[in-house]
Structure formats: structure tokens, C-alpha cells
Motif scaffolding. Structure first.
Motif: not given
Length: 199
Positions: A134-138, A148-155
Motif C-alpha cells: 500500500v503506497l497511500t491510504g488503506t 483484512i485492512l492493510i495500512q499504508e507502508g504494509n504489504a
């Protein structure tokens, strides 16, 4: 025109030698694999012998590449990728890799504005694995019954044999994704639209 041929000829020779050395092979090792004598192969690499098409085919096979990749142009057009946005309601896709990539994957950037989860019984399934960051957002990743929510900066990385879909959560999300050939066929249509994130 003659200069272009000479330049390309030098590039092909350099590629053959570089691919051979990258594999840790001697001239004898490559010669045995492509059934060309080591002395002829040495002359090809050093430019003391012209490269014939009937020699390029076995050399390319032995090096596990294609003639196209050995002879492709060496100018900036083969280096720089200028992605064009492909808009579909709910998302925009930019293909960041060339078609038929040698390593067998497609890389894309996606901006997803669709926040509607897909019905569980309509989630796609296909062989392979997918990965995205995730580059920006969720991002909201649906894997079967799980969300599953993947937050900015996570993969995220997952088996695509599990029913799956990606959508936005609480505003637009931008992701960078890598798809294998199975994922490309399943998700990227003629217009570049990923099926798993369609509204």
C-alpha cells in the motif's frame, strides 16, 4: 544503417558474453550446451566472426533467453516505461512492466476508490500467488470470509486459490502489485481492469 548494424552486433556479442559469465560458465561449458565449438564461440564473442542466425538460436536456448532479448535495441525506449492510466469506474491502473516480461510477472500501480466489499460468492479464484504493497491510504483485502485492512507502508502476499478481492477503506487507496501470469490473466482484461477490484 551500416553503423546501426555494427552497434547492434556489438551489443549482441556483449549480451552473450555477459549472460555466459553471469551463469559462471566457461566458453567450453556454453559451447557444449549450444553445440558450437569453443573456438567459434570465442570468435563470436570477440567479433572475429560474424554471428549467423543458425548460431543465435542454439546460443539463446543454451542461455535460457530468446533471440528477441539478445537482439533488442539498446536505446532509451527499451529502458524507460511511460505508463498510461487506464480508467474504469472505481479504479485507475498503470502497467509498470512490459508485456511478456522475461521473469513472468506483471507489475502495476492501482488507485482504488471503490469502497464496496464484493459478495463472498463472487470473489475470484485462480492458481498462483499475489503480492501488493500500500503506497497511500488503506486497502481492504477480502480472503474468503476474512476481511483484512492493510495500512499504508504494509504489504500483503496470499495464495490466489483463496477467493479474494481488494477494495478501498475510508477513502482512496494506491497500491503497487505484482501478478504472476495466472494473476494477470485473471485480473487484467483488455482494458487493464482488475476483475477482483471491480465494483
Amino acid at each position: 544503417m551500416e553503423q546501426e548494424y555494427v552497434d547492434l552486433d556489438q551489443v549482441v556479442r556483449q549480451r552473450i558474453r555477459s549472460l555466459r559469465l553471469a551463469r559462471g560458465w566457461t566458453l567450453d561449458a556454453l559451447a557444449a550446451r549450444c553445440h558450437i565449438s569453443p573456438s567459434n564461440l570465442s570468435r563470436i564473442e570477440t567479433g572475429r566472426r560474424r554471428i549467423a542466425l543458425d548460431q543465435l538460436v542454439p546460443i539463446a536456448r543454451a542461455l535460457d533467453t530468446t533471440i528477441d532479448h539478445l537482439v533488442e535495441s539498446d536505446d532509451d525506449q527499451d529502458v524507460v516505461i511511460r505508463p498510461q492510466p487506464c480508467d474504469t469506474p472505481g479504479f485507475t491502473t498503470w502497467l509498470l512492466s512490459r508485456e511478456r516480461s522475461l521473469n513472468g510477472v506483471t507489475i502495476a500501480k492501482m488507485r482504488i476508490t471503490n469502497e464496496n466489499p464484493s459478495p463472498t460468492d463472487k470473489l475470484p479464484v485462480h492458481p498462483g500467488h499475489e503480492w501488493f504493497t500500500v503506497l497511500t491510504g488503506t486497502a481492504r483485502l477480502q480472503l474468503g470470509e476474512r476481511t483484512i485492512l492493510i495500512q499504508e507502508g504494509n504489504a500483503a502476499e496470499f495464495s490466489t486459490m483463496t477467493p479474494h478481492a481488494i477494495s478501498a477503506h475510508d477513502g482512496a487507496v494506491e497500491i503497487l502489485t505484482i501478478l504472476d501470469h495466472n494473476g494477470e490473466r485473471a485480473h487484467l482484461h483488455g482494458n487493464g481492469a482488475p476483475a477482483s477490484i471491480r465494483p
